[in-house]
Each structure stands twice: as C-alpha cells, then as structure tokens.
Write a protein that holds these residues in place. Structure first.
Motif, PDB file in Angstrom:
ATOM      1  N   PRO A   1       1.612   2.817  -4.078  1.00 39.56           N
ATOM      2  CA  PRO A   1       1.162   4.029  -4.769  1.00 39.56           C
ATOM      3  C   PRO A   1       0.982   5.246  -3.868  1.00 39.56           C
ATOM      4  CG  PRO A   1      -0.679   2.541  -4.433  1.00 39.56           C
ATOM      5  CD  PRO A   1       0.531   1.828  -3.929  1.00 39.56           C
ATOM      6  N   VAL A   2       0.913   5.074  -2.573  1.00 44.75           N
ATOM      7  CA  VAL A   2       0.728   6.219  -1.673  1.00 44.75           C
ATOM      8  C   VAL A   2       2.095   6.877  -1.480  1.00 44.75           C
ATOM      9  CG1 VAL A   2       0.053   6.918   0.656  1.00 44.75           C
ATOM     10  CG2 VAL A   2      -1.229   5.116  -0.528  1.00 44.75           C
ATOM     11  N   THR A   3       2.139   8.189  -1.649  1.00 45.46           N
ATOM     12  CA  THR A   3       3.438   8.875  -1.647  1.00 45.46           C
ATOM     13  C   THR A   3       3.429  10.095  -0.730  1.00 45.46           C
ATOM     14  OG1 THR A   3       2.751  10.223  -3.526  1.00 45.46           O
ATOM     15  CG2 THR A   3       3.987   8.217  -4.022  1.00 45.46           C
ATOM     16  N   ASN A   4       4.634  10.568  -0.438  1.00 44.55           N
ATOM     17  CA  ASN A   4       4.829  11.826   0.293  1.00 44.55           C
ATOM     18  C   ASN A   4       4.077  11.892   1.603  1.00 44.55           C
ATOM     19  OD1 ASN A   4       6.630  13.095  -1.558  1.00 44.55           O
ATOM     20  ND2 ASN A   4       4.893  13.429  -2.920  1.00 44.55           N
ATOM     21  N   VAL A   5       4.229  10.856   2.393  1.00 42.45           N
ATOM     22  CA  VAL A   5       3.636  10.853   3.725  1.00 42.45           C
ATOM     23  C   VAL A   5       4.740  11.195   4.724  1.00 42.45           C
ATOM     24  CG1 VAL A   5       2.405   9.500   5.458  1.00 42.45           C
ATOM     25  CG2 VAL A   5       1.923   9.139   3.017  1.00 42.45           C
ATOM     26  N   ALA A   6       4.430  12.118   5.638  1.00 43.95           N
ATOM     27  CA  ALA A   6       5.450  12.708   6.515  1.00 43.95           C
ATOM     28  C   ALA A   6       6.226  11.673   7.317  1.00 43.95           C
ATOM     29  CB  ALA A   6       4.782  13.707   7.454  1.00 43.95           C
ATOM     30  N   THR A   7       5.566  10.593   7.729  1.00 43.49           N
ATOM     31  CA  THR A   7       6.199   9.620   8.622  1.00 43.49           C
ATOM     32  C   THR A   7       6.845   8.450   7.872  1.00 43.49           C
ATOM     33  OG1 THR A   7       3.952   8.766   8.896  1.00 43.49           O
ATOM     34  CG2 THR A   7       4.830  10.136  10.676  1.00 43.49           C
TER      35      THR A   7
ATOM     36  N   LEU B   1       0.833  -1.203   0.000  1.00 46.81           N
ATOM     37  CA  LEU B   1       0.000   0.000   0.000  1.00 46.81           C
ATOM     38  C   LEU B   1       0.865   1.248   0.000  1.00 46.81           C
ATOM     39  CD1 LEU B   1      -1.905  -2.326   0.926  1.00 46.81           C
ATOM     40  CD2 LEU B   1      -3.016  -0.687   2.425  1.00 46.81           C
ATOM     41  N   VAL B   2       1.872   1.247   0.851  1.00 48.35           N
ATOM     42  CA  VAL B   2       2.813   2.360   0.926  1.00 48.35           C
ATOM     43  C   VAL B   2       4.145   1.802   1.393  1.00 48.35           C
ATOM     44  CG1 VAL B   2       2.122   3.022   3.274  1.00 48.35           C
ATOM     45  CG2 VAL B   2       3.173   4.735   1.785  1.00 48.35           C
ATOM     46  N   GLY B   3       5.228   2.428   0.918  1.00 45.17           N
ATOM     47  CA  GLY B   3       6.554   1.895   1.200  1.00 45.17           C
ATOM     48  C   GLY B   3       6.913   0.859   0.150  1.00 45.17           C
ATOM     49  N   SER B   4       7.963   0.091   0.406  1.00 48.32           N
ATOM     50  CA  SER B   4       8.465  -0.853  -0.596  1.00 48.32           C
ATOM     51  C   SER B   4       8.688  -2.229  -0.001  1.00 48.32           C
ATOM     52  CB  SER B   4       9.806  -0.361  -1.159  1.00 48.32           C
ATOM     53  OG  SER B   4       9.636   0.842  -1.848  1.00 48.32           O
TER      54      SER B   4
END
Ligand code: CO
Length: 288
Positions: free
Chosen positions: A175-181, A165-168
């Motif tokens: 696909p989720v990008t540019n999240v502060a944490t 979902l986010v990360g690798s």
C-alpha cells in the motif's frame, strides 16, 4: 533449494556480509538495537539507519521520543507489537498499532513525537531511515499511515507468508506508494525447510534482517541467525529458506542514490551548508 537455485543461477544474490546490531539508546532513553547506522554498517545507500526495538519492560521504552525534528529523508516505522502515539507540529496525529506501518516523508522538515501508549507489555518493531534524492529533500512533508488490515499478505499452502509493505511480491503490491527510491519491504515468515525466491530489482541495494529463528539466505544458503543482518550482493532474486525451527525476517531493497551525504543527527542533506541551513531553520522556528 535445489531447482529454484539452478533456475536463477548467475543472478541470484549472495550474502556478502553479516552484521549484528549494537545496543543503543535514543529519544528520551529508549533502549534499542542499532543495526544500520553504527560502525559495523554506517549505511547501505539509500538506507541510513535501521533500529530494532523490542522489550516487555516498560522502563526500556516509556520515555519515548518527545518532540524532535527531521529534514531531508524518510522515517519508516513498522510496529510488530505495542502501540505508539504519533503527533507533529502540523497537527497530524496517529496511532501506530501492532502490524501497522508509518512511512513519513520528512522532506523540508517536521517536528514530531513518538510516544508509547502503554506502560508495560511488549513493544516491538523497526524504524528504518530512507534517504531522499537531492531533488526531493525539500518536498512538503507527507505521511502514509497504513493500518494492519491494509497490508496484503501472500499466504502459500506450504506455510510461507509474506507481508508486502511496499513494492511487489507474487503479484501483490503493497500500500505504500510513490517513494523516490522504489523500495521493497517484505516481512517474510518461513517454516523449517520452506523456501521463498524473491525477485528484487537487480541494481538495488538490499539487506535481510532475521528477527526470529534462523534462515538460510542467498545463493550459498548461508545460515543467518536471529539478530543478524545479511547484506546481499546485487542480482535479480534472493532466496530464503527457513532454518531448523523456522525463521522470520524483513527483506528491504532500494535504489541507491549515489549522492553526497551530509548528516547531522536528524538532518540528512547533501552538503554541510545545507546542514547549517537546516539547523538555522529549525532554531528559527521555520519547520512549519
Ligand atoms: Co522521529
């Protein structure tokens, strides 16, 4: 997990606690299980709340979540089954379908509703609240609505599947990008006895929540049952092995903020004064 475990000895995460959620009700009376954000686990910086909803009885969810505000953090909805209609006071609308993700950065404030698009049948998923650093609490609201077909899946020959979902994971980036944490959010399915070793940022807090079957987790291969959340120690990787009937879990990690938290319902700020301001702004109709 023999060999893989030896290779990462010393930096492999361990299970430091297991927690079961508590039955709760939110919105206009939606029955859910609160796993983070209850006395057994008040928070896990930067994560403020984790709710699991799952019912095939319409009465448990039909009232939905009518208009309510948020300020100062992010809400992440991961739908496994069922449909929810989302709308806010800024004209944004969306339909959350099975397998979709909505990463909503509330920032300085939104008023939204999340209402079921079905009267019966299975409704299942998670809502996670992720804190924002002080510098980002008043950013413009932002939505990342991700359709199920845009969430990449790593499918290994041995049956292990990992939705990113986010990360690798394994060279695949979500696909989720540019999240502060800088979060990692994976949905991992493990056939019986099959293993996944997942690299995790060493200083990020992490948890795994088993929502189907069982899984052995961490350097000590602790068996974690469906409905249990495992809090992980710090370390460079986390190991998972499917239990006797296999298992499915979410693995979530993020950079801890280590900032003061002032929380009042749907407002999460750094100081009581900022909470008073949030309430005043909301009551004065300034969440636009
Ligand atoms: Co909400």
């Amino acid at each position: 997990m023999g060999q893989a475990r030896l290779q990462s000895a010393g930096s492999e995460r361990r299970v430091v606690a297991t927690i079961r959620g508590r039955a709760a009700s939110d919105g206009a009376g939606v029955k859910l299980t609160r796993i983070i954000g209850q006395p057994g686990l008040p928070d896990l910086d930067p994560f403020l709340m984790l709710d699991e909803f799952g019912s095939d009885r319409g009465a448990d969810y039909i009232a939905g979540f009518p208009d309510h505000p948020h300020r100062g953090f992010e809400t992440v909805t991961y739908m496994l089954a069922g449909r929810m209609r989302h709308g806010d006071n800024q004209g944004n609308v969306g339909l959350l379908r099975p397998g979709s993700v909505q990463w909503m950065t509330a920032g300085r404030g939104i008023i939204h509703s999340e209402m079921p698009e079905q009267e019966d049948g299975l409704m299942q998923g998670f809502q996670l609240w992720v804190n924002l650093p002080a510098k980002d609490k008043m950013v413009k609201p932002r939505y990342q609505d991700i359709d199920p077909e845009n969430i990449p899946v790593v499918e290994r020959a041995d049956g292990v599947t990992v939705k990113v979902l986010v990360g690798s994971f394994d060279g695949v980036t979500g696909p989720v990008t540019n999240v502060a944490t800088d979060p990692l959010y994976l949905d991992i399915t493990l056939p019986a006895g099959r293993t996944a070793i997942v690299p995790v940022e060493a200083e990020h807090n992490a948890f795994a929540y088993v929502f189907e079957g069982q899984a052995r987790i961490g350097a000590e291969a602790q068996m974690v049952e469906r409905g249990q959340l495992a809090v992980l120690s710090l370390g460079e990787s986390a190991a998972f092995e499917g239990g006797p009937a296999g298992g499915r879990l979410i693995l979530v990690a993020g950079r801890p903020l280590r900032e003061p938290v002032a929380k009042y319902g749907p407002f999460v700020m750094n100081t009581p004064e900022e909470i008073r301001q949030a309430i005043a702004d909301y009551q004065a109709g300034r969440f636009v």
